[in-house]
Design an enzyme around this catalytic site. Structure first.
Site, mmCIF file in Angstrom:
data_model
loop_
_atom_site.group_PDB
_atom_site.id
_atom_site.type_symbol
_atom_site.label_atom_id
_atom_site.label_comp_id
_atom_site.label_asym_id
_atom_site.label_seq_id
_atom_site.Cartn_x
_atom_site.Cartn_y
_atom_site.Cartn_z
ATOM 1 N N ARG A 150 0.826 -1.202 0.000
ATOM 2 C CA ARG A 150 0.000 0.000 0.000
ATOM 3 C C ARG A 150 0.858 1.248 0.000
ATOM 4 N NH1 ARG A 150 -5.069 0.937 1.504
ATOM 5 N NH2 ARG A 150 -4.424 2.816 0.439
ATOM 6 N N ARG B 220 3.228 4.374 -16.183
ATOM 7 C CA ARG B 220 3.623 3.852 -17.499
ATOM 8 C C ARG B 220 4.820 4.600 -18.087
ATOM 9 N NH1 ARG B 220 -2.147 4.085 -18.382
ATOM 10 N NH2 ARG B 220 -3.003 2.070 -17.807
ATOM 11 N N CYS C 199 -6.838 2.994 -12.959
ATOM 12 C CA CYS C 199 -7.243 4.100 -12.079
ATOM 13 C C CYS C 199 -8.732 4.026 -11.784
ATOM 14 C CB CYS C 199 -6.983 5.442 -12.754
ATOM 15 S SG CYS C 199 -5.265 5.813 -13.069
ATOM 16 N N GLU D 288 -11.938 6.917 -5.328
ATOM 17 C CA GLU D 288 -12.282 6.451 -3.986
ATOM 18 C C GLU D 288 -13.748 6.758 -3.695
ATOM 19 O OE1 GLU D 288 -10.741 5.162 -1.059
ATOM 20 O OE2 GLU D 288 -9.108 4.611 -2.367
ATOM 21 N N ARG E 101 -4.126 7.045 -3.777
ATOM 22 C CA ARG E 101 -3.817 5.803 -3.061
ATOM 23 C C ARG E 101 -3.411 4.730 -4.069
ATOM 24 N NH1 ARG E 101 -8.183 8.126 -0.236
ATOM 25 N NH2 ARG E 101 -7.954 8.109 2.028
ATOM 26 N N TYR F 247 3.726 6.035 2.806
ATOM 27 C CA TYR F 247 2.781 7.153 2.901
ATOM 28 C C TYR F 247 3.575 8.449 2.872
ATOM 29 C CZ TYR F 247 -0.706 3.662 3.747
ATOM 30 O OH TYR F 247 -1.541 2.588 3.583
ATOM 31 N N ARG G 225 -2.069 6.262 8.035
ATOM 32 C CA ARG G 225 -1.616 5.028 8.697
ATOM 33 C C ARG G 225 -0.370 5.287 9.550
ATOM 34 N NH1 ARG G 225 -3.405 -0.064 7.063
ATOM 35 N NH2 ARG G 225 -2.453 -0.566 9.056
#
Length: 121
Positions: free
Chosen positions: A7, A63, A75, A78, A90, A108, A116
């Protein structure tokens, strides 16, 4: 080797195409570097953005990285949750790796470090 999910998240100050691409590339590069991955290790990359990002497809940044042309990238947006972090990108990267799950480096950056804090190493 096994498949791991890695992540990452970052933010931009505003919805500006070049900023979205630069932030996405920086995040992907750090995710790969910290987890000792090369493009051939990557199974796929799923990128989501908050709905306030509309100026560019972040996948374009992935890419454009040398050697990443054939990595499958997608893509999406959210969920639009009230009071969520704005201008957030994210990433969920799936990769073949020998790293054990608890030693995976989730990355992050910028304001997204607030998402997080428990994963800070």
């Amino acid at each position: 080797m096994t498949i791991r999910g890695i992540r990452g998240a970052t933010t931009v100050v505003q919805d500006e195409g070049e900023a979205v691409l630069v932030a996405t590339e920086a995040l992907v590069r750090e995710m790969a570097e910290k987890n000792r991955l090369v493009p051939e290790d990557i199974i796929s990359v799923l990128i989501s953005t908050t709905t306030d990002i509309k100026s560019a497809f972040p996948a374009r940044a992935v890419r454009s990285i040398e050697g990443w042309t054939y990595v499958p990238v997608m893509c999406t947006h959210e969920m639009d949750v009230p009071n969520s972090m704005p201008f957030c990108i994210r990433i969920l990267m799936h990769a073949n790796t020998s790293i054990v799950q608890k030693e995976v480096h989730h990355i992050y950056q910028n304001e997204a470090i607030q998402l997080r804090p428990d994963l800070r190493k």
